[in-house]
Design a protein around this motif. Structure first.
Motif, PDB file in Angstrom:
ATOM      1  N   PRO A 191       3.305  26.797   5.813  1.00  0.00           N
ATOM      2  CA  PRO A 191       1.853  26.339   7.186  1.00  0.00           C
ATOM      3  C   PRO A 191       0.732  27.642   6.427  1.00  0.00           C
ATOM      4  CG  PRO A 191       3.104  26.231   8.292  1.00  0.00           C
ATOM      5  CD  PRO A 191       4.105  27.693   6.910  1.00  0.00           C
ATOM      6  N   SER A 192      -0.559  27.070   6.257  1.00  0.00           N
ATOM      7  CA  SER A 192      -1.438  27.978   5.873  1.00  0.00           C
ATOM      8  C   SER A 192      -1.480  29.888   7.390  1.00  0.00           C
ATOM      9  CB  SER A 192      -2.925  27.654   5.934  1.00  0.00           C
ATOM     10  OG  SER A 192      -2.987  27.062   6.495  1.00  0.00           O
ATOM     11  N   LYS A 193      -1.219  29.159   8.463  1.00  0.00           N
ATOM     12  CA  LYS A 193      -1.475  29.825   9.523  1.00  0.00           C
ATOM     13  C   LYS A 193      -0.409  30.881   9.209  1.00  0.00           C
ATOM     14  CE  LYS A 193      -2.471  27.722  13.767  1.00  0.00           C
ATOM     15  NZ  LYS A 193      -1.665  27.032  14.989  1.00  0.00           N
ATOM     16  N   GLU A 194       0.835  30.749   8.755  1.00  0.00           N
ATOM     17  CA  GLU A 194       1.530  31.584   9.072  1.00  0.00           C
ATOM     18  C   GLU A 194       1.454  32.651   7.531  1.00  0.00           C
ATOM     19  OE1 GLU A 194       5.634  30.897   8.038  1.00  0.00           O
ATOM     20  OE2 GLU A 194       5.829  29.177   8.910  1.00  0.00           O
ATOM     21  N   ILE A 307     -16.330  38.956  -0.176  1.00  0.00           N
ATOM     22  CA  ILE A 307     -14.644  37.664   0.279  1.00  0.00           C
ATOM     23  C   ILE A 307     -15.046  37.374   1.449  1.00  0.00           C
ATOM     24  CG2 ILE A 307     -12.351  36.869  -0.138  1.00  0.00           C
ATOM     25  CD1 ILE A 307     -12.761  38.063  -3.087  1.00  0.00           C
ATOM     26  N   THR A 308     -15.411  36.792   2.264  1.00  0.00           N
ATOM     27  CA  THR A 308     -15.270  36.794   3.707  1.00  0.00           C
ATOM     28  C   THR A 308     -13.502  36.132   3.462  1.00  0.00           C
ATOM     29  OG1 THR A 308     -17.188  35.614   3.984  1.00  0.00           O
ATOM     30  CG2 THR A 308     -15.532  35.346   5.621  1.00  0.00           C
ATOM     31  N   ARG A 309     -12.438  36.606   4.641  1.00  0.00           N
ATOM     32  CA  ARG A 309     -11.279  36.621   5.287  1.00  0.00           C
ATOM     33  C   ARG A 309     -11.098  35.454   5.988  1.00  0.00           C
ATOM     34  NH1 ARG A 309      -7.074  39.054   8.342  1.00  0.00           N
ATOM     35  NH2 ARG A 309      -8.651  39.274   9.828  1.00  0.00           N
ATOM     36  N   ALA A 310     -10.452  34.420   5.420  1.00  0.00           N
ATOM     37  CA  ALA A 310     -10.316  33.313   6.001  1.00  0.00           C
ATOM     38  C   ALA A 310      -9.154  32.876   5.920  1.00  0.00           C
ATOM     39  CB  ALA A 310     -11.837  32.320   6.343  1.00  0.00           C
ATOM     40  N   ASP A 311      -9.076  31.589   6.618  1.00  0.00           N
ATOM     41  CA  ASP A 311      -7.704  30.669   6.251  1.00  0.00           C
ATOM     42  C   ASP A 311      -8.585  29.216   6.402  1.00  0.00           C
ATOM     43  OD1 ASP A 311      -5.901  28.220   6.075  1.00  0.00           O
ATOM     44  OD2 ASP A 311      -4.812  28.753   8.355  1.00  0.00           O
ATOM     45  N   ILE A 312      -8.903  28.714   4.373  1.00  0.00           N
ATOM     46  CA  ILE A 312      -9.030  27.936   4.506  1.00  0.00           C
ATOM     47  C   ILE A 312      -8.922  26.583   5.453  1.00  0.00           C
ATOM     48  CG2 ILE A 312     -10.066  28.986   2.043  1.00  0.00           C
ATOM     49  CD1 ILE A 312      -7.694  27.370   0.448  1.00  0.00           C
ATOM     50  N   ALA A 313      -7.887  26.333   5.832  1.00  0.00           N
ATOM     51  CA  ALA A 313      -7.660  25.442   6.886  1.00  0.00           C
ATOM     52  C   ALA A 313      -8.759  24.947   8.222  1.00  0.00           C
ATOM     53  CB  ALA A 313      -6.405  24.783   7.339  1.00  0.00           C
ATOM     54  N   ASN A 314      -9.565  26.375   8.020  1.00  0.00           N
ATOM     55  CA  ASN A 314     -10.252  26.863   9.511  1.00  0.00           C
ATOM     56  C   ASN A 314     -11.305  27.409   9.085  1.00  0.00           C
ATOM     57  OD1 ASN A 314     -10.421  26.233  12.160  1.00  0.00           O
ATOM     58  ND2 ASN A 314      -8.198  26.906  11.600  1.00  0.00           N
ATOM     59  N   PHE A 327     -11.716  24.463  -5.091  1.00  0.00           N
ATOM     60  CA  PHE A 327     -10.380  24.594  -4.620  1.00  0.00           C
ATOM     61  C   PHE A 327      -9.821  25.145  -6.372  1.00  0.00           C
ATOM     62  CE2 PHE A 327     -10.120  21.825  -1.170  1.00  0.00           C
ATOM     63  CZ  PHE A 327     -10.363  22.822  -0.267  1.00  0.00           C
ATOM     64  N   CYS A 328      -9.776  26.728  -6.628  1.00  0.00           N
ATOM     65  CA  CYS A 328      -9.602  26.225  -8.055  1.00  0.00           C
ATOM     66  C   CYS A 328      -7.854  26.946  -7.652  1.00  0.00           C
ATOM     67  CB  CYS A 328      -9.862  27.420  -8.925  1.00  0.00           C
ATOM     68  SG  CYS A 328      -9.575  27.732 -10.930  1.00  0.00           S
ATOM     69  N   LEU A 329      -6.812  26.449  -8.193  1.00  0.00           N
ATOM     70  CA  LEU A 329      -5.375  26.836  -7.670  1.00  0.00           C
ATOM     71  C   LEU A 329      -5.104  27.037  -6.688  1.00  0.00           C
ATOM     72  CD1 LEU A 329      -5.188  28.669 -11.720  1.00  0.00           C
ATOM     73  CD2 LEU A 329      -4.618  26.004 -10.678  1.00  0.00           C
ATOM     74  N   ALA A 330      -5.796  26.674  -5.410  1.00  0.00           N
ATOM     75  CA  ALA A 330      -5.623  26.941  -4.760  1.00  0.00           C
ATOM     76  C   ALA A 330      -5.510  26.859  -3.655  1.00  0.00           C
ATOM     77  CB  ALA A 330      -7.215  27.433  -3.480  1.00  0.00           C
ATOM     78  N   LEU A 331      -5.001  25.215  -3.924  1.00  0.00           N
ATOM     79  CA  LEU A 331      -3.950  24.082  -3.168  1.00  0.00           C
ATOM     80  C   LEU A 331      -2.594  24.559  -2.202  1.00  0.00           C
ATOM     81  CD1 LEU A 331      -5.380  20.955  -4.023  1.00  0.00           C
ATOM     82  CD2 LEU A 331      -6.102  22.002  -1.851  1.00  0.00           C
ATOM     83  N   MET A 332      -2.171  25.639  -1.966  1.00  0.00           N
ATOM     84  CA  MET A 332      -1.178  26.673  -1.348  1.00  0.00           C
ATOM     85  C   MET A 332      -0.843  26.380  -0.665  1.00  0.00           C
ATOM     86  SD  MET A 332      -1.442  30.513  -2.861  1.00  0.00           S
ATOM     87  CE  MET A 332      -0.370  30.447  -4.383  1.00  0.00           C
ATOM     88  N   GLY A 333       0.276  26.496   0.039  1.00  0.00           N
ATOM     89  CA  GLY A 333       0.552  26.169   1.369  1.00  0.00           C
ATOM     90  C   GLY A 333       0.988  24.907   1.989  1.00  0.00           C
ATOM     91  N   THR A 334       1.837  24.785   2.792  1.00  0.00           N
ATOM     92  CA  THR A 334       2.394  22.982   2.527  1.00  0.00           C
ATOM     93  C   THR A 334       1.065  22.078   3.655  1.00  0.00           C
ATOM     94  OG1 THR A 334       3.469  24.030   4.991  1.00  0.00           O
ATOM     95  CG2 THR A 334       4.570  24.256   3.410  1.00  0.00           C
ATOM     96  N   ASN A 335      -0.131  22.662   3.839  1.00  0.00           N
ATOM     97  CA  ASN A 335      -0.866  22.019   4.662  1.00  0.00           C
ATOM     98  C   ASN A 335      -1.830  22.176   3.856  1.00  0.00           C
ATOM     99  OD1 ASN A 335      -0.584  24.585   5.145  1.00  0.00           O
ATOM    100  ND2 ASN A 335      -2.672  24.391   7.089  1.00  0.00           N
ATOM    101  N   LEU A 519       3.871  15.375  -1.866  1.00  0.00           N
ATOM    102  CA  LEU A 519       2.670  15.323  -2.932  1.00  0.00           C
ATOM    103  C   LEU A 519       2.473  16.163  -4.065  1.00  0.00           C
ATOM    104  CD1 LEU A 519      -0.102  12.773  -1.739  1.00  0.00           C
ATOM    105  CD2 LEU A 519       2.363  12.147  -2.117  1.00  0.00           C
ATOM    106  N   LEU A 520       1.963  17.410  -3.637  1.00  0.00           N
ATOM    107  CA  LEU A 520       2.207  18.800  -4.097  1.00  0.00           C
ATOM    108  C   LEU A 520       3.281  19.425  -4.142  1.00  0.00           C
ATOM    109  CD1 LEU A 520      -1.458  19.521  -4.467  1.00  0.00           C
ATOM    110  CD2 LEU A 520      -0.473  18.385  -6.105  1.00  0.00           C
ATOM    111  N   LYS A 521       3.539  19.297  -4.715  1.00  0.00           N
ATOM    112  CA  LYS A 521       5.219  20.373  -5.137  1.00  0.00           C
ATOM    113  C   LYS A 521       4.482  21.898  -5.212  1.00  0.00           C
ATOM    114  CE  LYS A 521       7.015  18.654  -9.149  1.00  0.00           C
ATOM    115  NZ  LYS A 521       8.343  18.823 -10.207  1.00  0.00           N
ATOM    116  N   PRO A 522       5.597  22.361  -4.501  1.00  0.00           N
ATOM    117  CA  PRO A 522       5.460  24.022  -4.267  1.00  0.00           C
ATOM    118  C   PRO A 522       5.477  24.216  -6.216  1.00  0.00           C
ATOM    119  CG  PRO A 522       6.938  23.638  -3.209  1.00  0.00           C
ATOM    120  CD  PRO A 522       6.711  22.002  -3.670  1.00  0.00           C
TER     121      PRO A 522
END
Ligand code: SAH
Length: 528
Positions: A191-194, A307-314, A327-335, A519-522
């Motif tokens: 998860p992106s938090k980690e 660049i601003t440092r941030a978790d894109i979930a927040n 989101f250019c190749l950025a949907l990483m993270g299990t969330n 729905l998106l594989k790692p």
């Protein structure tokens, strides 16, 4: 007798001295304290005489020279020679030390050390002397070595190897690839938090990750970020929409102007921007294009101005403050679904969402053989899906089995990896983005009408590009709570006519609850 120049020595005195000889022949007199009996009268002899020598020698013409040496200089030929040698050696060593010191700016060299030892400790015994000579020889050799390059500049302290050997270079490459692969997998499988705290604790990992990422991009036939830069440049220059109906043509979205706020500004948020390639290309054109680019990533990568440092979930952005989110190749993270929901929050109504992802990441849960447990299990190259050897017999998994399993996993992984890096799409894996599009629809995003069929662009071998618009209320996820409010807003098309919103479907209606994040594989990369 005769007078010896500079010295008044009478034969009488010499005789007296021979009497002293017996005294001198005895061990060193014990120290006598003042006032003690016998303390005063005897004058301390100036010269030491060797023990065991005859002290009854009369001085005559023949022996005067010998006696001179023996008595006045205090030694015989051998001893004198030894002393002379020692003197010479000390002198030589001193000279060498000076030379060595001159040529060796820092530290004490072996030569100087040896020379110093020789100067401080003249040889007294044969053993000492031999040692000293040996040390002197070494010193001389060292000094010669130093002297042989007198004009050489002072070497820099511990310089890094200027050039790597081919083997070292290859090993370095491997190491970078291995680090990249590891970090990449971490980003995709946690998860992106980690990931956020991982990169916060070790910012150097971010640099490592991007060094590897750039190498990957270099071998791709196309980098999707370049397509986005081109699109923004094209659409940024347009002010009026074409007269044709949206979606009439194919992939004609670029004929439409960028969405803008009331002041005519288009705020673009590059979410998971990497090293901010997009911002770097567009910031110089921001006035001309009427845009503002905001870039976010887990680290600022040494570019805090971009660049601003941030978790894109927040995101540190206000609701509805963005016109285009990317989101250019950025949907990483299990969330990654959280990222989509966050994009919905920060986008204004009719704001656009652009997604570029690797084709082979897409999974359609309805076409995975309908296994029990639902689509949550569908990540096909997940190791956990495979039946473990030994399981059939019910016995424990042995060492051999484990090794075999690992081998199989690696082989399978290799095959998967070839898809990404070589740009070879496995035929059996038809890219199906339906489930993905549906998940986004529930979060309030529709495929953009202006792009027509090109709203899902499959032209590229490796990537899918999709254009969405925030056009319906979210019915699932954190923004679903805002649906009532959103519904109040009248949606209009380019001509100001109200847009028919699709029938509202409750998230719980007839739907198996499964983790849409699956729905998106790692995606992992092959190491070259
Ligand atoms: N968009 C860039 C970089 C792609 S690499 C380009 O196309 O060149 C994916 C980027 O997403 C990485 O830089 C990674 O750090 C970032 N990323 C992944 N998860 C993130 C998160 N939760 N928050 C912010 N950035 C994230």
């Amino acid at each position: 007798m005769f007078a010896v120049k500079g010295l008044n020595v009478s034969t009488d005195k010499l005789k007296v001295e021979t009497e002293h000889g017996s005294v001198l022949a005895t061990p060193m007199p014990r120290t006598v304290a003042a006032g003690e009996e016998g303390a005063a009268p005897k004058p301390k002899p100036k010269k030491r005489k060797r023990a065991g020598r005859s002290n009854h020698t009369d001085v005559n013409l023949e022996n005067v020279a010998d006696l001179w040496e023996k008595v006045i200089e205090g030694g015989d030929n051998k001893a004198r020679k030894a002393r002379e040698d020692a003197k010479k050696e000390a002198h030589k060593a001193k000279k060498q030390k000076t030379e060595a010191t001159e040529n060796q700016p820092e530290g004490t060299t072996a030569a100087a050390e040896a020379a110093e030892a020789a100067t401080l400790k003249p040889a007294t015994t044969l053993k000492d002397k031999k040692k000293k000579i040996k040390a002197d020889k070494k010193a001389a050799a060292d000094a010669t070595t130093t002297e042989s390059k007198p004009s050489a500049p002072t070497p820099a302290p511990a310089p890094a190897a200027p050039k790597l050997t081919p083997l070292q270079a290859a090993m370095r490459e491997k190491l970078i690839s291995a680090r990249f692969r590891h970090l990449n997998e971490t980003l995709y499988t946690r998860p992106s938090k980690e990931a956020f705290s991982l990169f916060s604790d070790s910012p150097e990992m971010f640099t490592e990750y991007h060094e590897g990422f750039r190498r990957q991009v270099d071998v791709w036939p196309e980098n999707p970020v370049n397509g986005y830069i081109a699109d923004i440049k094209t659409r940024g220059k347009l002010r009026n929409a074409p007269r044709t109906r949206p979606g009439d043509g194919t992939s004609e979205g670029t004929k439409y102007p960028l969405p803008r706020d009331r002041n005519g500004l288009c705020t673009i948020a590059d979410l998971g921007c990497g090293d901010a390639k997009l911002a770097e290309a567009l910031v110089p054109l921001k006035r001309k294009l009427g845009i503002e680019v905001k870039s976010y990533d887990l680290q600022d990568g040494g570019k805090p101005e971009l660049i601003t440092r941030a978790d894109i979930a927040n995101l540190p952005l206000k609701e509805g403050s963005v016109d285009v989110a990317i989101f250019c190749l950025a949907l990483m993270g299990t969330n990654w679904i959280d990222f989509v929901e966050e994009a919905y929050r920060v986008l204004r109504w009719k704001g656009e969402l652009w997604v570029a992802e690797i084709k082979s990441r897409f999974v359609d849960p309805t076409k995975q053989g309908g296994k029990k447990g639902g689509p949550g299990n569908v990540v096909s190259h997940s190791v956990g899906n495979r039946r473990k050897p030994g399981a059939a017999s019910g016995g424990p998994v042995g060492k051999k089995d484990k090794a075999k399993m690992k081998e199989e996993e690696e082989a399978e992984e290799e095959q998967q990896l070839a898809v990404h890096v070589d740009g070879v799409e496995l035929r059996k894996q038809e890219t199906d983005v339906t489930a993905f599009v549906e998940a986004l629809r529930k979060r309030g995003f529709l495929l953009q009408r202006e792009y027509g069929h090109g709203a899902v662009d499959m032209d590229n071998k490796m990537f899918v590009k999709m254009h969405f618009v925030k056009a319906v209320p979210a019915i699932k996820g954190k923004c679903a709570d805002l649906k009532k409010e959103a519904l109040k807003t009248t949606q209009t098309d380019a001509k100001g006519r109200p847009i028919k919103t699709p029938k509202f479907i409750d998230a719980a209606d007839g739907e198996a609850s499964f983790n849409e994040n699956a729905l998106l594989k790692p995606c992992v990369y092959k190491i070259r």
